[in-house]
Enzyme design. Structure first.
Site, short mmCIF file in Angstrom:
data_model
loop_
_atom_site.label_atom_id
_atom_site.label_comp_id
_atom_site.label_asym_id
_atom_site.label_seq_id
_atom_site.Cartn_x
_atom_site.Cartn_y
_atom_site.Cartn_z
N ASP A 63 20.30 5.48 60.31
CA ASP A 63 21.68 5.59 60.78
C ASP A 63 22.28 6.81 60.10
O ASP A 63 22.45 6.82 58.87
CB ASP A 63 22.44 4.32 60.40
CG ASP A 63 23.90 4.33 60.83
OD1 ASP A 63 24.39 5.39 61.23
OD2 ASP A 63 24.54 3.26 60.74
N TYR A 155 35.83 13.56 71.73
CA TYR A 155 34.42 13.96 71.83
C TYR A 155 34.31 15.49 71.81
O TYR A 155 33.48 16.06 71.08
CB TYR A 155 33.83 13.40 73.11
CG TYR A 155 32.39 13.78 73.38
CD1 TYR A 155 31.35 13.12 72.74
CD2 TYR A 155 32.07 14.79 74.28
CE1 TYR A 155 30.02 13.46 72.98
CE2 TYR A 155 30.76 15.14 74.53
CZ TYR A 155 29.74 14.47 73.88
OH TYR A 155 28.43 14.82 74.13
N ALA A 157 36.33 17.61 70.51
CA ALA A 157 36.66 18.13 69.17
C ALA A 157 35.45 18.07 68.25
O ALA A 157 35.17 19.02 67.51
CB ALA A 157 37.81 17.33 68.58
N LYS A 159 32.25 18.04 69.09
CA LYS A 159 31.18 18.93 69.54
C LYS A 159 31.54 20.40 69.32
O LYS A 159 30.67 21.22 69.01
CB LYS A 159 30.85 18.65 71.01
CG LYS A 159 30.20 17.30 71.23
CD LYS A 159 28.90 17.15 70.45
CE LYS A 159 28.16 15.88 70.78
NZ LYS A 159 26.85 15.77 70.08
N ILE A 188 24.07 15.63 81.55
CA ILE A 188 22.65 15.23 81.59
C ILE A 188 22.59 13.75 81.93
O ILE A 188 23.33 12.94 81.38
CB ILE A 188 21.98 15.48 80.23
CG1 ILE A 188 22.26 16.91 79.72
CG2 ILE A 188 20.48 15.22 80.32
CD1 ILE A 188 21.75 18.01 80.60
#
Length: 251
Positions: A63, A155, A157, A159, A188
């Site tokens: 994890d 999300y 931000a 990436k 994808i």
């Protein structure tokens, strides 16, 4: 000839989706791949798929939000190989929410996996990549780091931050012979995107924004990762490769 013969590779989040495709291609090209995934059973399934191809891999339950898991992964590699030639930071999650309704818990979870997890792996595998003498660190970001869609602000931000981190690390790590690059996929077709892509109006709209008029596959991303991992990119670092069917160019 296998392009990654004798290489030791680590791919996080490779129990399925893009990560599994990357791991399978790396193994097919001769690397021994460590399948690091929070889901131990999924990691084992990837190993079985690779074994069925006649190649080898090792499953590790990891994890990326837990420092002790990352430390254990690094120690295993140190003990068995003393190095890592290729590390792919692929583990990631998404939380779809209108930003004004995003909870602190949702933001913390998203950041902890998508950004802090990348930081932990990039930082803690540094000695292994340095020991390789020609290490390649590949971070998986997203086209969403460059554009905005509703319910994806948080999300995006995380990436975008991964791409920025990559550029900075490419400068800092270069003196040690480590190359650091980013792959930013478009849409994808994976388990993570299945829910949004199966909605007909959304699917149609996203295809219309993609000049190649198809969604990507895990294999599309795997081939890009192979370029960054192998000898064809020895003078490439700090780069971001958009594998998005032309979506960014069409903005």
């Amino acid at each position: 000839m296998a392009r990654l013969a004798g290489k030791i590779a680590v791919v996080t989040g490779s129990g399925g989706g893009i990560g599994r495709s990357v791991a399978q291609l790396f193994a097919a090209e001769g690397a021994h791949v460590y399948i690091a995934d929070i889901d131990g059973a999924a990691a084992e399934a990837t190993v079985l798929a690779i074994s069925a191809q006649g190649q080898t891999a090792t499953a590790v339950a990891c994890d990326v939000t837990r420092g002790q898991d990352v430390t254990a992964l690094v120690r295993t590699l140190e003990t068995r190989h003393g190095k890592a030639d290729i590390v792919v930071n692929n583990a990631g999650i998404n939380v779809r929410a209108e930003f004004r309704h995003l909870t602190d818990e949702e933001w913390s979870r998203l950041r902890d996996v998508n950004l802090d997890g990348v930081v932990r792996i990039a930082r803690d595998t540094f000695p292994l990549l340095k020991a390789s003498g020609h290490g390649s660190l590949i971070n998986i970001a997203s086209i969403m780091g460059h554009r905005g869609l509703r319910q994806l602000a948080a999300y995006s931000a995380t990436k975008g931050a991964v791409a920025a981190l990559t550029r900075a690390l490419s400068v800092e790590y270069a003196v040690f012979g480590i190359r650091v690059n980013t792959i930013s996929p478009g849409f994808i077709e994976t388990a993570m995107t299945r829910r949004i892509l199966k909605t007909p109006p959304i699917r149609k709209a996203l295809l219309e924004q993609t000049p190649l008029r198809r969604f990507g596959t895990g294999e599309d991303i795997a081939r890009a990762a192979l370029f960054f991992a192998g000898e064809d990119s020895t003078f490439v670092t700090g780069s971001e490769l958009l594998v998005d069917g032309g979506m960014f160019a069409a903005l």
